[in-house]
Design an enzyme around this catalytic site. Sequence first.
Site, PDB file in Angstrom:
ATOM      1  N   CYS A  95       0.760  -1.254   0.000  1.00 22.65           N
ATOM      2  CA  CYS A  95       0.000   0.000   0.000  1.00 22.65           C
ATOM      3  C   CYS A  95       0.791   1.305   0.000  1.00 22.65           C
ATOM      4  CB  CYS A  95      -0.971  -0.007   1.172  1.00 22.65           C
ATOM      5  SG  CYS A  95      -2.244  -1.264   0.925  1.00 22.65           S
ATOM      6  N   LYS A 123       7.594  -7.156   6.252  1.00 25.43           N
ATOM      7  CA  LYS A 123       7.784  -6.788   7.656  1.00 25.43           C
ATOM      8  C   LYS A 123       7.607  -8.060   8.470  1.00 25.43           C
ATOM      9  CE  LYS A 123       4.238  -4.961   9.868  1.00 25.43           C
ATOM     10  NZ  LYS A 123       3.044  -4.182  10.271  1.00 25.43           N
TER      11      LYS A 123
HETATM   12  P1  NAD Z   1      -6.036  -8.426  -1.717  1.00 21.79           P
HETATM   13  O1  NAD Z   1      -5.490  -8.478  -3.087  1.00 21.79           O
HETATM   14  O2  NAD Z   1      -5.397  -9.255  -0.650  1.00 21.79           O
HETATM   15  O3  NAD Z   1      -7.585  -8.840  -1.738  1.00 21.79           O
HETATM   16  C1  NAD Z   1      -8.512  -8.340  -2.652  1.00 21.79           C
HETATM   17  C2  NAD Z   1      -9.465  -9.462  -3.022  1.00 21.79           C
HETATM   18  O4  NAD Z   1     -10.518  -8.932  -3.833  1.00 21.79           O
HETATM   19  C3  NAD Z   1      -8.816 -10.600  -3.834  1.00 21.79           C
HETATM   20  O5  NAD Z   1      -8.983 -11.829  -3.150  1.00 21.79           O
HETATM   21  C4  NAD Z   1      -9.574 -10.568  -5.178  1.00 21.79           C
HETATM   22  O6  NAD Z   1      -9.770 -11.862  -5.730  1.00 21.79           O
HETATM   23  C5  NAD Z   1     -10.891  -9.946  -4.758  1.00 21.79           C
HETATM   24  N1  NAD Z   1     -11.654  -9.366  -5.865  1.00 21.79           N
HETATM   25  C6  NAD Z   1     -11.226  -8.554  -6.860  1.00 21.79           C
HETATM   26  N2  NAD Z   1     -12.250  -8.229  -7.672  1.00 21.79           N
HETATM   27  C7  NAD Z   1     -13.359  -8.842  -7.194  1.00 21.79           C
HETATM   28  C8  NAD Z   1     -14.725  -8.874  -7.580  1.00 21.79           C
HETATM   29  N3  NAD Z   1     -15.166  -8.213  -8.652  1.00 21.79           N
HETATM   30  N4  NAD Z   1     -15.582  -9.608  -6.851  1.00 21.79           N
HETATM   31  C9  NAD Z   1     -15.154 -10.304  -5.776  1.00 21.79           C
HETATM   32  N5  NAD Z   1     -13.879 -10.289  -5.337  1.00 21.79           N
HETATM   33  C10 NAD Z   1     -12.982  -9.571  -6.041  1.00 21.79           C
HETATM   34  O7  NAD Z   1      -6.036  -6.897  -1.281  1.00 21.79           O
HETATM   35  P2  NAD Z   1      -5.989  -6.307   0.209  1.00 21.79           P
HETATM   36  O8  NAD Z   1      -4.583  -6.250   0.692  1.00 21.79           O
HETATM   37  O9  NAD Z   1      -7.010  -6.990   1.043  1.00 21.79           O
HETATM   38  O10 NAD Z   1      -6.428  -4.808  -0.063  1.00 21.79           O
HETATM   39  C11 NAD Z   1      -7.754  -4.486  -0.402  1.00 21.79           C
HETATM   40  C12 NAD Z   1      -7.932  -2.983  -0.306  1.00 21.79           C
HETATM   41  O11 NAD Z   1      -7.712  -2.556   1.038  1.00 21.79           O
HETATM   42  C13 NAD Z   1      -6.944  -2.170  -1.153  1.00 21.79           C
HETATM   43  O12 NAD Z   1      -7.604  -1.031  -1.635  1.00 21.79           O
HETATM   44  C14 NAD Z   1      -5.883  -1.756  -0.161  1.00 21.79           C
HETATM   45  O13 NAD Z   1      -5.253  -0.551  -0.524  1.00 21.79           O
HETATM   46  C15 NAD Z   1      -6.678  -1.562   1.101  1.00 21.79           C
HETATM   47  N6  NAD Z   1      -5.935  -1.751   2.356  1.00 21.79           N
HETATM   48  C16 NAD Z   1      -5.062  -2.788   2.498  1.00 21.79           C
HETATM   49  C17 NAD Z   1      -4.411  -2.992   3.716  1.00 21.79           C
HETATM   50  C18 NAD Z   1      -3.459  -4.139   3.928  1.00 21.79           C
HETATM   51  O14 NAD Z   1      -2.852  -4.209   4.994  1.00 21.79           O
HETATM   52  N7  NAD Z   1      -3.265  -5.043   2.990  1.00 21.79           N
HETATM   53  C19 NAD Z   1      -4.699  -2.143   4.800  1.00 21.79           C
HETATM   54  C20 NAD Z   1      -5.604  -1.108   4.622  1.00 21.79           C
HETATM   55  C21 NAD Z   1      -6.226  -0.916   3.396  1.00 21.79           C
HETATM   56  C1  UGA Z   2       0.470   0.297   6.607  1.00 19.45           C
HETATM   57  C2  UGA Z   2      -0.120   1.251   7.662  1.00 19.45           C
HETATM   58  O1  UGA Z   2       0.661   1.156   8.852  1.00 19.45           O
HETATM   59  C3  UGA Z   2      -1.571   0.911   7.961  1.00 19.45           C
HETATM   60  O2  UGA Z   2      -2.121   1.883   8.852  1.00 19.45           O
HETATM   61  C4  UGA Z   2      -2.383   0.908   6.660  1.00 19.45           C
HETATM   62  O3  UGA Z   2      -3.719   0.512   6.923  1.00 19.45           O
HETATM   63  C5  UGA Z   2      -1.748  -0.060   5.685  1.00 19.45           C
HETATM   64  O4  UGA Z   2      -0.366   0.323   5.451  1.00 19.45           O
HETATM   65  C6  UGA Z   2      -2.398  -0.082   4.348  1.00 19.45           C
HETATM   66  O5  UGA Z   2      -3.095   0.833   3.971  1.00 19.45           O
HETATM   67  O6  UGA Z   2      -2.135  -1.090   3.672  1.00 19.45           O
HETATM   68  P1  UGA Z   2       1.474  -2.138   6.634  1.00 19.45           P
HETATM   69  O7  UGA Z   2       1.986  -1.774   5.284  1.00 19.45           O
HETATM   70  O8  UGA Z   2       0.750  -3.421   6.797  1.00 19.45           O
HETATM   71  O9  UGA Z   2       0.493  -1.001   7.179  1.00 19.45           O
HETATM   72  O10 UGA Z   2       2.703  -2.191   7.673  1.00 19.45           O
HETATM   73  P2  UGA Z   2       3.575  -1.087   8.428  1.00 19.45           P
HETATM   74  O11 UGA Z   2       3.795  -1.583   9.802  1.00 19.45           O
HETATM   75  O12 UGA Z   2       3.052   0.283   8.304  1.00 19.45           O
HETATM   76  O13 UGA Z   2       4.972  -1.183   7.678  1.00 19.45           O
HETATM   77  C7  UGA Z   2       5.121  -0.769   6.340  1.00 19.45           C
HETATM   78  C8  UGA Z   2       6.586  -0.892   5.943  1.00 19.45           C
HETATM   79  O14 UGA Z   2       7.367   0.106   6.591  1.00 19.45           O
HETATM   80  C9  UGA Z   2       7.217  -2.223   6.305  1.00 19.45           C
HETATM   81  O15 UGA Z   2       8.071  -2.639   5.270  1.00 19.45           O
HETATM   82  C10 UGA Z   2       7.998  -1.907   7.550  1.00 19.45           C
HETATM   83  O16 UGA Z   2       9.067  -2.779   7.792  1.00 19.45           O
HETATM   84  C11 UGA Z   2       8.478  -0.501   7.241  1.00 19.45           C
HETATM   85  N1  UGA Z   2       8.815   0.314   8.427  1.00 19.45           N
HETATM   86  C12 UGA Z   2       7.875   0.588   9.358  1.00 19.45           C
HETATM   87  C13 UGA Z   2      10.096   0.816   8.558  1.00 19.45           C
HETATM   88  O17 UGA Z   2      10.968   0.580   7.700  1.00 19.45           O
HETATM   89  N2  UGA Z   2      10.401   1.577   9.653  1.00 19.45           N
HETATM   90  C14 UGA Z   2       9.478   1.880  10.608  1.00 19.45           C
HETATM   91  O18 UGA Z   2       9.822   2.601  11.575  1.00 19.45           O
HETATM   92  C15 UGA Z   2       8.182   1.370  10.459  1.00 19.45           C
END
Ligand code: NAD
Ligand code: UGA
Length: 457
Positions: free
Chosen positions: A274, A337
């Site tokens: 992300c 991470k």
């Molecule tokens: P992901 O790729 O792990 O999961 C997304 C899922 O959606 C997949 O399993 C895919 O098959 C499914 N999908 C896609 N199109 C579809 C459809 N038309 N119908 C049904 N299923 C469908 O992605 P993620 O990491 O869970 O991220 C999802 C969203 O949340 C992104 O916008 C991301 O930026 C946001 N987000 C992610 C994190 C994180 O830690 N990974 C944290 C906060 C926000």
């Molecule tokens: C991050 C945000 O922390 C979440 O709040 C957000 O929801 C998410 O992105 C998202 O939108 O996907 P995440 O990417 O899962 O979460 O993990 P983090 O703990 O934020 O670490 C991100 C990266 O930064 C990792 O590679 C980590 O090792 C690195 N990092 C983190 C550093 O290099 N230094 C730090 O001090 C902290």
Amino acid sequence: MNFKKNILCIGAGYVGGPTMAVIAYKCPQFRVTIADINPARIAEWNSDELPLYEPGLDEIIRATRGKNLFFTTDIQRGIRDNDIIFVSVNTPTKMFGAGAGMAADLQYWEKTARQILQYSESSKIVIEKSTLPVKTAQAMENILRNAHSFTFEVLSNPEFLAEGTAIKDMENPDRVLIGSRETASGFKAREELVEIYANWIPREKIITSNIWSSELSKIVSNAFLAQRISSINAISALCEKTDADIIEVARAVGMDSRIGGKYLNSSVGFGGSCFKKDILNLVYLCRHYGLNEVADYWEGVVKINQYQQERFTLNMLTAMFNTLADKKICLFGVSFKANTSDTRESPAIFIAKKLLEEKAEIIITDPQALRNARADLAGMEGRVSFVDDPYKAAAGCHAIAVMTEWDLYRDLDYQKIYDTMIKPASLFDGRNIIDHRRCHNIGFNVYPIGKPALTHF
Ligand code: NAD
Ligand code: UGA
């Protein structure tokens, strides 16, 4: 059994799975269904081998699955039978056409909106949980407006959980953000979602806003977090030139309560699915609105992150006499991470590829992420191998590079490891988690990030 609410989440990924599992766990009175187009993923969610590693998730799934939490590929029925629909599909960086490499790819999101329109037989609340560019809700509304006899209310409820602490973050978040249209129906839908979270989260932590602020706040939160990491990593490069120590600098700076000490761990660079994509999306949006100075400012955060990973690889090359050809290098950790199996945008994968370009042989070890790493590095077999046991992985190597801050790597017997390595043996600590002085005394040449190297030359 009659449930008080029927909730659907479309997208069973890193966000959809854990967030909905926690809602089901905290609210046994609700029936929660998670639907996905990927049958293999749904089969894994329905098995003993979950598709992702997340501390505490197994227990919650075991307590709820088949009771009030269900995984399905039947999206049509899911949409028809549920009144509250979270959309948590992936929104990666677009890799084609206009905005390639910068903008968010909204194709999965738009297909979902059209599916909701096609299969709905009653009014619904549709909640953006995916991270989306500001103003996306308007497009969602424009698609859903085409229903004839019922209405849709679109809310924004971005997710702030971090992988590795997803369950903890969901159970006890800093805040929950809900954005809505500022209309009577918008406020009503907003209140309904507040009520769901209020089952376990104190009301003062559930904040509401207009829908555009909510969409934008999510991307800005990630940008600010990533900015701190790029700031400290930029200074780590200066420390290496000046004999200052980045850990001492971060401590001194972070003790200013206006700055705070979190997210100041210098590293090999931030990874994850992300940070980079959300900042690039922010940059794209700013350019779209003609705000080129603002775009340049945020783009710098991504550039420094790239620089840090390239710098690390170059430091390895220089320290190992400017040639890595046929040298064996062991990577400790490949997940982006600690405490996750996720390798998306992991610096370890980038660095592994760079080292392979230098014709090194790579041995990768990781407690959870080897399956994903194998897929990421498919086609490079022969020069890359995957070994569960870190002692066996390091044996016979010229160097170890610590990529992920897994606790496990802090506590290894480095004397035992050193004894099995080719000399001179190098230790590159991309996370500053090892006892550098002790490893130097054992005989390693030690190269931390942002601190003077400890060598025997
Ligand atoms: P992901 O790729 O792990 O999961 C997304 C899922 O959606 C997949 O399993 C895919 O098959 C499914 N999908 C896609 N199109 C579809 C459809 N038309 N119908 C049904 N299923 C469908 O992605 P993620 O990491 O869970 O991220 C999802 C969203 O949340 C992104 O916008 C991301 O930026 C946001 N987000 C992610 C994190 C994180 O830690 N990974 C944290 C906060 C926000
Ligand atoms: C991050 C945000 O922390 C979440 O709040 C957000 O929801 C998410 O992105 C998202 O939108 O996907 P995440 O990417 O899962 O979460 O993990 P983090 O703990 O934020 O670490 C991100 C990266 O930064 C990792 O590679 C980590 O090792 C690195 N990092 C983190 C550093 O290099 N230094 C730090 O001090 C902290």
